[in-house]
Structures are given as structure tokens and as C-alpha cells.
Design a protein around this motif. Structure first.
Motif, PDB file in Angstrom:
ATOM      1  N   GLN A 225      18.509  26.300   8.235  1.00 57.87           N
ATOM      2  CA  GLN A 225      17.740  27.514   8.469  1.00 57.87           C
ATOM      3  C   GLN A 225      18.537  28.497   9.322  1.00 57.87           C
ATOM      4  OE1 GLN A 225      14.030  26.144  10.150  1.00 57.87           O
ATOM      5  NE2 GLN A 225      13.411  25.124   8.260  1.00 57.87           N
ATOM      6  N   GLN A 228      20.951  30.190   7.170  1.00 57.30           N
ATOM      7  CA  GLN A 228      20.301  31.148   6.282  1.00 57.30           C
ATOM      8  C   GLN A 228      19.951  32.465   6.969  1.00 57.30           C
ATOM      9  OE1 GLN A 228      17.091  28.563   5.022  1.00 57.30           O
ATOM     10  NE2 GLN A 228      18.006  28.241   3.001  1.00 57.30           N
ATOM     11  N   GLU A 229      20.103  32.526   8.272  1.00 62.03           N
ATOM     12  CA  GLU A 229      19.847  33.776   8.986  1.00 62.03           C
ATOM     13  C   GLU A 229      20.898  34.826   8.623  1.00 62.03           C
ATOM     14  OE1 GLU A 229      19.662  33.287  13.184  1.00 62.03           O
ATOM     15  OE2 GLU A 229      18.022  31.821  13.136  1.00 62.03           O
ATOM     16  N   GLN A 230      20.476  36.058   8.540  1.00 67.71           N
ATOM     17  CA  GLN A 230      21.403  37.165   8.291  1.00 67.71           C
ATOM     18  C   GLN A 230      22.016  37.564   9.639  1.00 67.71           C
ATOM     19  OE1 GLN A 230      21.230  38.557   4.995  1.00 67.71           O
ATOM     20  NE2 GLN A 230      22.706  40.214   5.194  1.00 67.71           N
ATOM     21  N   GLN A 241      24.389  36.046   5.387  1.00 69.31           N
ATOM     22  CA  GLN A 241      23.896  34.674   5.369  1.00 69.31           C
ATOM     23  C   GLN A 241      25.026  33.773   4.889  1.00 69.31           C
ATOM     24  OE1 GLN A 241      20.078  36.043   3.001  1.00 69.31           O
ATOM     25  NE2 GLN A 241      19.941  33.848   3.431  1.00 69.31           N
ATOM     26  N   GLN A 244      22.460  30.336   0.958  1.00 73.36           N
ATOM     27  CA  GLN A 244      21.461  31.038   0.156  1.00 73.36           C
ATOM     28  C   GLN A 244      20.038  30.671   0.593  1.00 73.36           C
ATOM     29  OE1 GLN A 244      22.141  30.192  -3.997  1.00 73.36           O
ATOM     30  NE2 GLN A 244      24.347  30.581  -3.835  1.00 73.36           N
ATOM     31  N   THR A 245      19.138  31.620   0.473  1.00 74.09           N
ATOM     32  CA  THR A 245      17.736  31.365   0.803  1.00 74.09           C
ATOM     33  C   THR A 245      17.094  30.420  -0.208  1.00 74.09           C
ATOM     34  OG1 THR A 245      17.570  33.581   1.774  1.00 74.09           O
ATOM     35  CG2 THR A 245      15.501  32.442   1.251  1.00 74.09           C
ATOM     36  N   GLU A 246      17.433  30.610  -1.489  1.00 71.78           N
ATOM     37  CA  GLU A 246      16.885  29.747  -2.530  1.00 71.78           C
ATOM     38  C   GLU A 246      17.592  28.395  -2.494  1.00 71.78           C
ATOM     39  OE1 GLU A 246      18.289  32.722  -3.143  1.00 71.78           O
ATOM     40  OE2 GLU A 246      16.452  33.915  -3.229  1.00 71.78           O
ATOM     41  N   TYR A 256      21.532  22.650  -0.687  1.00 73.56           N
ATOM     42  CA  TYR A 256      21.815  23.976  -0.136  1.00 73.56           C
ATOM     43  C   TYR A 256      23.169  24.441  -0.656  1.00 73.56           C
ATOM     44  CZ  TYR A 256      18.045  23.220   3.268  1.00 73.56           C
ATOM     45  OH  TYR A 256      16.826  22.996   3.874  1.00 73.56           O
ATOM     46  N   THR A 259      26.590  31.134   0.171  1.00 74.08           N
ATOM     47  CA  THR A 259      26.744  32.420  -0.502  1.00 74.08           C
ATOM     48  C   THR A 259      28.235  32.706  -0.674  1.00 74.08           C
ATOM     49  OG1 THR A 259      26.803  33.642   1.590  1.00 74.08           O
ATOM     50  CG2 THR A 259      24.633  33.270   0.587  1.00 74.08           C
TER      51      THR A 259
END
Length: 279
Positions: A225, A228-230, A241, A244-246, A256, A259
Motif C-alpha cells: 500500500q 501504491q502511494e503517489q 506510484q 499499480q493500484t489494480e 502486485y 508500474t
């Protein structure tokens, strides 16, 4: 027809040895893998006859005994692995190992020797695209998938993987650095980040671009998580990020993926990383 004594002797030896091989078929099957036989010298001998006999043992075991232990049957798919996965190790180890999937050929060398069965296969419909991965939160750092410690020295390494697909790392969770290699790139508001865990899984993302986690281990998902933070510095002006969020959710696992910008950033983060003990 009376055969020469030499032929009679050879026939007698062959008969006795085949009989012995048949009696010990179960134990021998555990000692044969990847076309290399480690059959006992008392059975195979060290002569040319012994070499031919070893090949014969392998052929006979395959045809008569079915699949051999160590020839394909030691590998477990990621679906089966995470469905029956055991708990994490109780304490941190000195080393952890990571597999570079681009070099891995799924030959099973590492899985065959792992004493805690923390190596699984990511199976592809195309056999040549299957590869193995190590569950680093269960890895005990025994080094056996990388090299044979008792047969290695500072001058010589008896490596296990024939494709040099495994990196052995000094575990960042064992003796964390005062300042993490990732810290200068974080611009988020979170505090008290688990930097050693971020380094452990960040290296796997750097190497493979993906990580599989057990769905039940919530503390490990917290690490991702944060990825996944920008909030990770890509340039003076831009944050990105890393992950990836997905996500891909499977039977007992979550995959996971990094990107594209995250992988470029990880290339900078881990350039010259001192925790790579052997690669």
C-alpha cells in the motif's frame, strides 16, 4: 552353447545389480534428478559399466516406477502453494534469496533442495515461459538453492542454479541500515515506514516487476500500500506510484505489479545496492 567365462561373469553381475536396483528402487528414485544420477557407488561403480548401468537405472525407474521424485514432482504451482502455505519463519535470517524470472527456466534445481519448500512455480500455458519464485517471508537463508555451502569457499562456488537466476542478499530485516536506500525517494506523509520490508520487496519488484503475497498476511500488504502511494520521487516535479493500484487476486494469493515509471525509479534506487551478497 557354452559362453566364455567373461561373458558369464558379466551376465551374473548384471543380474545381481538389476536385482539390487529393483529392491532399492524407491530410495534410488529420490537420488536421481535432472538427468544426473547420484546413485550409490556400491550399485553403480566407477567404471564404464557403472556409467552404462546408471543410465539404465534412470531409464528403468522412469518406465517402471512412474514419475521420479526430483524429476518434476518436487515443484508446486503457485495455486497449490498458497492454498496450503505454512506460516512465516519465526525469526529473521542472515540471508534471503530472490529469483530473476527472466533467467529462470523452471528446471527445478532450486525447488528440489529447498528444506522448507518455500519455492513455487508460476505456471504458464507455454512451458518455456514458466518460472520459479521464492516466498522470501518463509525463506530461512540456508543458501542451498544458490550454492552448496559445504562445498564452496572464497575461491570456488559450487552453485545450484545452472542459469545463475538466483540473487543472494544480506537480509535488510536482520540488520537494517541507519538510512534506507529508499528514504531519499519518499515524499509521502506516512511516518515510521517499515523500511527493511520495503527494501526486501522493492528488490523483488526491481528484479522481476512483480511480487506474489499470501492473501491472509495483512501486514505484508501494508508494505505494498505504501508502494501504491503517489509519493515516490520520479523527478524534481513529479511523483509516481511504484506499484499499480489494480492487483490480481487468485486462490490464496495476490499478485502486485510494478508500474513502468516505478521500475525505472527502482533501477535508480538499487543501483550498486550493497546488500547483494552474490548474484
Amino acid at each position: 552353447m557354452i559362453l566364455p567365462k567373461f561373458v558369464q561373469l558379466c551376465a551374473c553381475c548384471v543380474g545381481n545389480r538389476w536385482s539390487l536396483a529393483s529392491q532399492r528402487q524407491e530410495s534410488l528414485s529420490e537420488k536421481v534428478h535432472f538427468g544426473r544420477s547420484t546413485l550409490p557407488s556400491a550399485v553403480c561403480g566407477g567404471s564404464i559399466f557403472g556409467l552404462v548401468f546408471r543410465v539404465g537405472c534412470v531409464i528403468r525407474l522412469v518406465s517402471d516406477a512412474g514419475p521420479l521424485k526430483g524429476v518434476g514432482s518436487m515443484t508446486i504451482s503457485m495455486t497449490d502453494y498458497f492454498r496450503d502455505r505454512k506460516s512465516d519463519r519465526k525469526k529473521e535470517t542472515r540471508y534471503i534469496n530472490v529469483i530473476n524470472k527472466d533467467n529462470c527456466t523452471s528446471c527445478n534445481s532450486c525447488a528440489n533442495v529447498c528444506p522448507v519448500d518455500c519455492i513455487y512455480e508460476v505456471v504458464s500455458p507455454v512451458p518455456s515461459e514458466s518460472y520459479h519464485q521464492i516466498d522470501t517471508s518463509r525463506c530461512i537463508g540456508c543458501q542451498m538453492c544458490y550454492r552448496s555451502p559445504n562445498d564452496s569457499s572464497e575461491f570456488y562456488q559450487l552453485t545450484i542454479c545452472p542459469w545463475n537466476a538466483i540473487d543472494m542478499l544480506h537480509n535488510p530485516n536482520s540488520k537494517p541500515d541507519d538510512v534506507s536506500v529508499l528514504l531519499p525517494y519518499y515524499r509521502g506523509a506516512s511516518t515510521d515506514l517499515p523500511w527493511p520490508k520495503l527494501e526486501e520487496y522493492g528488490y523483488q519488484l526491481f528484479l522481476d516487476g512483480e511480487v506474489f503475497l499470501p492473501a491472509s498476511e495483512k501486514s505484508l500488504h501494508r508494505v505494498f500500500q505504501l508502494f501504491q502511494e503517489q509519493s515516490w520521487m520520479y523527478s524534481e516535479e513529479d511523483n509516481v506510484q511504484i506499484v499499480q493500484t489494480e492487483v490480481e487476486e487468485g486462490s490464496g494469493y495476490v499478485r502486485y505489479r510494478a508500474t513502468e515509471e516505478g521500475r525505472e525509479l527502482l533501477d535508480c534506487m538499487y543501483q550498486g545496492w550493497k546488500r547483494i551478497f552474490m548474484d
